[in-house]
Design a protein around this motif. Structure first.
Motif, short mmCIF file in Angstrom:
data_model
loop_
_atom_site.label_atom_id
_atom_site.label_comp_id
_atom_site.label_asym_id
_atom_site.label_seq_id
_atom_site.Cartn_x
_atom_site.Cartn_y
_atom_site.Cartn_z
N PRO A 94 0.83 -1.21 0.00
CA PRO A 94 0.00 0.00 0.00
C PRO A 94 0.87 1.26 0.00
O PRO A 94 2.04 1.22 0.37
N THR A 95 0.27 2.35 -0.40
CA THR A 95 1.01 3.62 -0.43
C THR A 95 0.34 4.69 0.41
O THR A 95 0.83 5.81 0.48
N SER A 96 -0.79 4.37 1.01
CA SER A 96 -1.51 5.38 1.78
C SER A 96 -1.79 4.86 3.20
O SER A 96 -2.13 3.68 3.39
N ALA A 97 -1.65 5.75 4.17
CA ALA A 97 -1.92 5.37 5.55
C ALA A 97 -3.42 5.36 5.85
O ALA A 97 -3.84 4.85 6.88
N SER A 98 -4.20 5.91 4.96
CA SER A 98 -5.63 6.02 5.24
C SER A 98 -6.51 5.37 4.18
O SER A 98 -7.62 4.92 4.47
N LEU A 99 -6.04 5.33 2.95
CA LEU A 99 -6.83 4.74 1.87
C LEU A 99 -6.44 3.28 1.68
O LEU A 99 -5.26 2.96 1.61
N LYS A 100 -7.45 2.43 1.61
CA LYS A 100 -7.19 0.99 1.59
C LYS A 100 -6.82 0.49 0.19
O LYS A 100 -7.50 0.80 -0.79
N LEU A 101 -5.76 -0.31 0.16
CA LEU A 101 -5.42 -1.06 -1.05
C LEU A 101 -6.13 -2.41 -0.96
O LEU A 101 -5.99 -3.12 0.04
N ASN A 103 3.80 -1.18 8.21
CA ASN A 103 3.36 -0.28 9.28
C ASN A 103 1.88 0.05 9.23
O ASN A 103 1.42 1.00 9.85
N GLY A 104 1.10 -0.73 8.47
CA GLY A 104 -0.32 -0.39 8.33
C GLY A 104 -1.23 -1.41 9.00
O GLY A 104 -0.84 -2.13 9.90
N ASN A 105 -2.46 -1.45 8.53
CA ASN A 105 -3.47 -2.37 9.05
C ASN A 105 -4.02 -3.19 7.90
O ASN A 105 -4.08 -2.73 6.76
N GLN A 106 -4.45 -4.40 8.23
CA GLN A 106 -5.00 -5.24 7.16
C GLN A 106 -6.27 -5.93 7.65
O GLN A 106 -6.44 -6.18 8.84
N ALA A 143 -6.87 -9.56 10.57
CA ALA A 143 -5.65 -10.32 10.84
C ALA A 143 -5.10 -10.00 12.22
O ALA A 143 -5.15 -8.85 12.66
N VAL A 148 -8.89 -8.90 0.42
CA VAL A 148 -8.11 -8.47 1.59
C VAL A 148 -7.74 -7.02 1.34
O VAL A 148 -7.36 -6.67 0.22
N ASP A 149 -7.88 -6.16 2.32
CA ASP A 149 -7.41 -4.79 2.11
C ASP A 149 -6.41 -4.41 3.21
O ASP A 149 -6.35 -5.03 4.28
N CYS A 150 -5.59 -3.43 2.90
CA CYS A 150 -4.59 -2.99 3.84
C CYS A 150 -4.21 -1.54 3.53
O CYS A 150 -4.52 -1.04 2.45
N ASP A 151 -3.60 -0.89 4.49
CA ASP A 151 -3.09 0.45 4.26
C ASP A 151 -1.70 0.53 4.85
O ASP A 151 -1.19 -0.43 5.42
N GLY A 152 -1.06 1.66 4.70
CA GLY A 152 0.28 1.83 5.21
C GLY A 152 1.16 2.54 4.21
O GLY A 152 0.78 2.72 3.04
N THR A 153 2.33 2.93 4.69
CA THR A 153 3.25 3.67 3.82
C THR A 153 4.61 2.99 3.69
O THR A 153 5.43 3.40 2.88
N THR A 154 4.85 1.95 4.50
CA THR A 154 6.07 1.17 4.32
C THR A 154 5.74 -0.30 4.45
O THR A 154 4.77 -0.68 5.10
N GLY A 155 6.58 -1.14 3.84
CA GLY A 155 6.39 -2.58 3.93
C GLY A 155 5.21 -3.06 3.11
O GLY A 155 4.64 -2.32 2.31
N THR A 177 2.05 -6.54 2.74
CA THR A 177 1.34 -7.70 3.28
C THR A 177 1.27 -8.76 2.19
O THR A 177 0.97 -8.43 1.04
#
Lengths: 130, 405
Positions: free
Chosen positions: A81-88, A125-128, B19, B46-53, B55
């Motif tokens: 993912p590339t966003s801390a708030s928008l879900k991939l 560093n995100g949530n899934q 998860a 499955v969805d996820c967010d973040g700026t590093t790393g 899943t």
């Protein structure tokens, strides 16, 4: 092969690009995929001419085959993912894991997931969610 | 995440499960949907967010409940003399392991094909500090800084040293022939000091096999089936008259990633039949490799550990090894009251009789010059001579004589 990133200008509608057996030469292969619409994507089958290597850029990140980290058999799918708030999401619109059901039936779905750690290269560093 | 599909009653995207596995570990998440309000399709992501790393996602699976009003389950109505008449469901027996698809099968004549449980033929837990080179093993080594195979504290060490060309080998005294149509099996408990990152030089093997007079990295084995480590990777291999056939590259880099990657003990198991060998690591659930008509030229082979140095320290460590077959070829004579008491047979095939030497074969008198006429003598052993004499001369009382001297 192009040495320049594949540019993504801001698109208002759903735009889909499918590359097959295509080599993208730039270090940043797709520039600003965040300009894609929510249901747009750029898919690259046999990415960079490598059999079994597939990749899809979406608005909020990238999904690709991963032959290094997998659960039981290679490959798995890596979601970056590339966003801390928008879900991939693991698939673009209407292309998720589909299960046919009859009226009144329920489905129990299961999937294995794994968050990256420093030892893999970069810690997640995100949530899934599943 | 269950994607919205108002046509079947899912009006919004719905979280099915979240998860919780620790980072760096695979974990299965699962959840159950609400009942569909119409025939249709559920879509999951499955969805996820973040700026590093990132899943990783793998191995989707699903179970669909059968609606009460549809679907066909084959069944048969039977009448039991006690239970009465009822319907029994027909089913197929399949491997219960996750992702297992092996099915039980019936042969043409109607036999249910099953394999008997393994029966032990050979076992050494390497107890004590002295390798059993009397009955079980032949130890050999040569060149470089190689050491003779040794055991201490319940662990065998095959150390080829850190000088190129050094080699060390342990071979069972007995050779084992495939027990067609049953399976011959060997399980090695093995730990490698470089298990986390296998050294790229040298050569190691454990399995069944024979070696040339001086095994080398280039030509380590003659006829063999087993696991090898060479070039920093682990393989399942077969050797036929010195020609190597790679059955499976087990490395993560170029193979199926089934080779252990740590220094812990792991079980390496082979099931051998003339036409096929199955290779397992740690569990018998799913084989890591299998061969088909890739057999050694000579199939009667001893169990073997082999280590050859390529310049770096090259060792194999093992806390135990067992061999068996599934054809009951270890059938034994035992005491009727105390069945753990077994008979003993010498290497020459002699049955030990109480108080006789273990290795003493039974001898039967062939020189009858010293035996009286009309007497039959049977001599058992030599250290403790026992002579049983049966006389065919009738005594004055009318009985025939029998005496033990």
């Amino acid at each position: 092969m192009s040495a320049a990133p594949l540019p993504i200008t801001r698109w208002s509608g759903r735009r889909v690009t499918v590359l097959r057996n295509t080599k993208l030469g730039a270090a940043t292969e797709v520039a600003t995929p965040s300009n894609l619409s929510n249901n747009g994507f750029i898919a690259s089958e046999k990415h960079d001419g490598t059999a079994g290597n597939h990749m899809t850029w979406m608005k909020n990140g990238k999904v690709q085959t991963d032959t290094t980290i997998f659960n039981t058999l290679s490959p798995s799918m890596r979601m970056t993912p590339t966003s801390a708030s928008l879900k991939l999401e693991s698939a673009y619109q209407f292309q998720g894991m589909k299960v046919a059901v009859a009226s009144g039936a329920t489905v129990t779905i299961a999937v294995y997931t794994r968050k990256s750690v420093v030892g893999d290269g970069t810690a997640y560093n995100g949530n899934q969610r599943g | 995440m269950l994607k919205a599909n108002p046509a079947i009653g899912i009006t919004t995207d719905t979280v099915i499960a979240t998860a919780s596995a620790a980072a760096g570990s695979w974990g299965q998440i699962s959840g159950t949907t609400a009942a569909a309000s119409d025939d249709g399709v559920f879509e999951f992501v499955v969805d996820c967010d973040g700026t590093t790393g990132w899943t990783n996602v793998d191995d989707w699976s699903d179970n669909v409940t059968l609606p009460a009003t549809s679907g066909t389950v084959l069944a048969d109505e039977v009448t039991d003399s006690v239970l009465g008449t009822g319907v029994v469901q027909m089913f197929k027996m399949m491997d219960g392991a996750i992702n297992g698809t092996n099915k039980a099968s019936l042969s043409g004549p109607g036999f249910l094909r099953v394999t008997d449980e393994p029966h032990q033929l050979f076992y050494d837990p390497f107890d004590g500090i002295v390798l059993d080179t009397t009955a079980r093993w032949t130890a050999s080594y040569g060149l470089g800084a190689a050491l003779i195979p040794s055991q201490v504290s319940g662990q065998l060490t095959i150390d080829a040293g850190a000088t190129s060309t050094g080699w060390s080998s342990l071979e069972s005294k007995a050779s084992f022939v495939p027990t067609i149509p049953a399976w011959f099996g060997v399980s090695f408990a093995i730990n490698l000091t470089d298990g986390a990152s296998l050294v790229s030089s040298g050569y190691r093997f454990w399995g069944v096999g024979t070696v040339p007079a001086t095994p080398t990295v280039a030509s380590p084995l003659s006829d063999a089936v087993g696991f090898e480590v060479t070039g920093g990777k682990m393989y399942a291999v077969v050797y036929a008259n010195g020609v190597r056939t790679e059955i499976q590259d087990m490395s993560a880099a170029t193979g199926n990633s089934t080779a252990p990657t740590n220094t812990s003990n792991h079980r390496y198991i082979i099931f051998i039949r003339t036409d096929r060998t199955y290779f397992f690591v740690d569990t018998l659930g799913t084989e890591v490799a299998s061969s088909s008509f890739q057999s050694p030229t000579v199939q009667t082979l001893p169990i073997r550990f082999l280590s050859i140095s390529g310049g770096a320290a090259t060792t194999i460590q093992s806390p135990g090894i067992a061999a068996w077959d599934t054809g009951k070829n270890n059938t034994q004579l035992s005491d009727a009251t105390y069945p753990w008491r077994k008979t003993t047979v010498s290497s020459a095939g002699a049955l030990k009789v109480d108080a006789s030497a273990t290795t003493q074969p039974v001898s039967v008198v062939t020189d009858y010059s010293s035996v009286r006429a009309q007497e039959l003598a049977l001599l058992v052993g030599q250290a403790n001579l026992v002579e049983a004499v049966l006389s065919t001369e009738r005594s004055s009382s009318g009985n025939y004589g029998f005496e033990l001297r």
